[in-house]
Structures are given as C-alpha cells and as structure tokens.
Design an enzyme around this catalytic site. Structure first.
Site, short mmCIF file in Angstrom:
data_model
loop_
_atom_site.label_atom_id
_atom_site.label_comp_id
_atom_site.label_asym_id
_atom_site.label_seq_id
_atom_site.Cartn_x
_atom_site.Cartn_y
_atom_site.Cartn_z
N ASP A 1 0.85 -1.20 0.00
CA ASP A 1 0.00 0.00 0.00
C ASP A 1 0.88 1.24 0.00
OD1 ASP A 1 0.75 -0.65 2.68
OD2 ASP A 1 -0.77 0.71 3.46
N GLU B 1 -0.05 -0.78 5.87
CA GLU B 1 1.03 -0.23 6.69
C GLU B 1 0.88 1.27 6.83
OE1 GLU B 1 4.73 1.15 8.28
OE2 GLU B 1 3.99 1.75 6.34
ZN LIG Z 1 6.83 2.22 4.21
#
Ligand SMILES: [Zn+2]
Length: 387
Positions: free
Chosen positions: A76, A142
C-alpha cells in the site's frame, strides 16, 4: 531462465497498481503471480474489523525446512496528493534519466521488487529451492490504521505453525545514499492527553473558582524541566514534546473548568510504556501538590522501544551492504515506527531498503542504479544466509 524477475519491471508494474491504503489496486495479485511462477506457495488473507476497511495481505513461502528467512513489507502507498503537481504521473511508472518515478518507488514497492528479483536469482542458482525457507510477508495496511495488516498476518502465520528465524523489513532506511544505515531497532512512542479539572467561575470572582490552567502550566513545566535520559549505546536521548494545549474557552469573563494538553514521548530502551506512565503520573502529582484533580488518558497504538542486538545476522546484512555499496552502514534506531515493532516479538528483525528522501513526496522516485544495487545486496544476503 524464465523465473528471473527484472527488479525494474516488477517495481514499475507495482507502481502502476494504484494501491492507496486500503485499496489492493492489483498489487497483491501481481506479486502473487510473480512469486507463484518462481515456485512459492501463495496464501492470500483478507482481514476485517468493525469500523475499518477490509485489507488484503499476502504470505508466500518456498521451502519447508529451517533456517527460515522472511522479508516483510507493504504494497500500500500514501495518496498522491495534488496529481497536477507531479512532473511524472504518480501511478505511471515512468522511467526518466535513469530513475523510476511514482508513488511507492522508494516506500516501498522498489524494495519489494528488489527482494523478489534477488530471491528469483538465488533460487535459479540453487536449482529452484533454497537450503531452508524464504518467505514474504506483505501487507496492504502499513500506511493506514495498521489493524488488518501485519499484526493479524503474523498471528495467522503463527497459528498455522510458521516459525521465522530472521526477518528483513524493506522500509527505506538510508537518508541520502544507499548503504548509509541499517535499522536495528526503533524508539518507542507514547502519546496521551493530560486533563486538569478545576472549578469554572466568573473572572471577577476568582476566589469562587479554581483555574485549571494554573495547574496545567505547573505540570507541563515540571515535565519539561528535566531530560528523561542522555541516550543509550544504540539510541538517541528520549524526548517529550507537548503537541497541543487546549482550553476551548471562547468567553473572556469565564474561568474555564477544564484544561488539556496533548503530548508524545519518543523513548529509548531505558524506558517502557509502563515506566513512563508511572513517571508522568508521579511528576504531575508532585506539581499538583494535592490542589487539583488530573487525569492522563493514553492513546491507542503506543509501542515500546526495541533493539535487535548486534549478532551474526546483523553482521551478515551489514557485510552484504558494505560489499555492494562500499559504505559501512551505521546501525541506527532513529526515525518513526514501522511494522518491525510487531515482527520483533516473533524473531530478530533488521530493516534495510532504499533512500527515504522522496518518500511520501511529490515526484517520489528511485534511481535504477539503486534498485539494481539493492537487488545485489538482497541476493548476497540470501546467498550467505543459505550457504
Ligand atoms: Zn513504508
């Protein structure tokens, strides 16, 4: 050989997947395809929780025996912001003057591509299977709320009996040049809100009120008056910062009933969240001198500091970096938090990736030379680890 992956092509294709958290954007599918062709077994896991979006994650493993080296990362990316501000489109994956442009180029699709290419090269040279096991633990959460990502993927892997010996996280660790720094730990982070409750009243009759601002200032002065420490062998000094002071009082003739201050402490391995909570409460109580009531509410997602002690594994990674780049990397613990803080409960973890300079910025890019050098570093790590 068909199982050889080109790091530039994989990085470019990943950048063309618009995988802004929590969107999968085709990135996990693309990665799963490349790894499946290289002989990895693929496990795609979607995790959900009330109030947060579902997130897709990937676990891929080749080999069944120890030692087991796992590479962790995220597909992501943060949003592009104003796309018209980009010289090269954020999801175009354009190559210009020796650099690959796009969101995620350094944070961290480039590093994932480098690891995948290194693993394919290593496997091709080893006859298709490692002398042990190689895994990739890839999340799509994340840069987001961190709820349906690495934490759950680790729990899932643990529950099915996966045992990791060492982990490399591919976050950008180098400030300006490839090879400058390996992260062997991270500081802890503790955020909270200090609320002081006094007694509301008319400013002209202060004897009938009790102004909480007076006590809040006293407490803040107390907390800021001394250093928490002067640093430790591998860490900078711990630091407390107040980030906001709020009363929210719009009237000029009213003494407010409550006052609040928000703070964050970045701390080293001399402290824990609990030891700091005791310290905060003791210092505030001392400043309050029993004259007023106060409360400290701690935020979600606080974390302790951790350190992966220098070891043969850290030496192996540092040696590979030095041989390819000609630089002796510092063993650093600076910067913000990363998913390494979750992984360290399962196995020793170090972080090494690209240069962080353009991450989260307009025109994020990686030089092709760095992408190739990082692939060579990961290849050397794999060759040594399974020698
Ligand atoms: Zn990162």
């Amino acid at each position: 050989m068909e199982n050889i992956a080109d790091p530039l092509a994989v990085a470019r294709d990943l950048i063309r997947c618009p995988s802004i958290t929590p969107q999968e954007g085709g990135a996990i599918t693309l990665l799963a395809g490349v790894l499946e062709r290289a002989g990895f077994s693929i496990h795609r896991q979607t995790f959900s929780a009330a109030g947060t979006p579902d997130v897709e994650n990937l676990y891929a493993r080749i080999g069944t025996s120890p030692p087991h080296l796992v590479f962790a990362g995220h597909t992501d990316v943060v949003p592009a912001g104003d796309e018209s501000a980009w010289t090269h489109p954020p999801f175009g994956g354009e190559v210009v003057d020796g650099a690959l442009y796009g969101r995620g180029a350094t944070d961290m699709k480039g590093a994932i591509a480098a690891f995948v290419a290194a693993a394919c090269e290593h496997l091709a040279a080893a006859g298709g299977r490692p002398k042990g096991s190689i895994s990739l633990l890839i999340t799509g959460d994340e840069e987001g709320p961190n709820i349906n990502g690495t934490v759950k993927l680790l729990q899932w892997a643990h529950a099915r009996g996966e045992k990791f010996d060492h982990c490399i996280v591919g976050e950008p660790t180098n400030p300006e040049q490839l090879g400058e720094a390996i992260k062997i730990g991270r500081r802890g982070s503790l955020s909270g809100t200090l609320t002081v409750t006094g007694k509301q009243g008319h400013v002209a009759y202060p004897h009938l009120a009790d102004n909480p601002i007076r006590y809040l200032v006293r407490m803040m002065t107390e907390l800021m008056s001394e250093s928490l420490d002067y640093g430790t062998e591998h860490f900078d000094a711990s630091n407390l910062e107040f980030t906001s002071v709020d009363v929210g009082n719009r009237a000029v003739n009213v003494i407010p009933g409550q006052a609040r201050a928000r703070f964050n402490i970045r701390f080293n391995d001399r402290h824990t969240q609990n030891s700091l909570k005791s310290w905060l409460e003791a210092r505030c109580a001392q400043a309050a001198r029993g004259d007023v009531t106060f409360e400290i509410e701690y935020a979600q997602g606080n974390s302790d500091a951790f350190l992966t002690q220098p070891s043969p594994f850290v030496d192996l990674v540092a040696g590979a970096v030095a041989e390819v780049t000609g630089r002796k990397p510092t063993l650093s613990t600076s910067g913000g938090t990363s998913d390494a803080r979750f992984i360290r409960s399962y196995c020793p973890v170090v972080e090494f990736g690209l240069i962080g300079q353009t991450m989260h910025q307009v025109d994020e890019h990686v030089s092709i030379a760095d992408l190739i050098a990082l692939t060579a570093i990961y290849r050397r790590i794999l060759d040594r680890y399974f020698s």
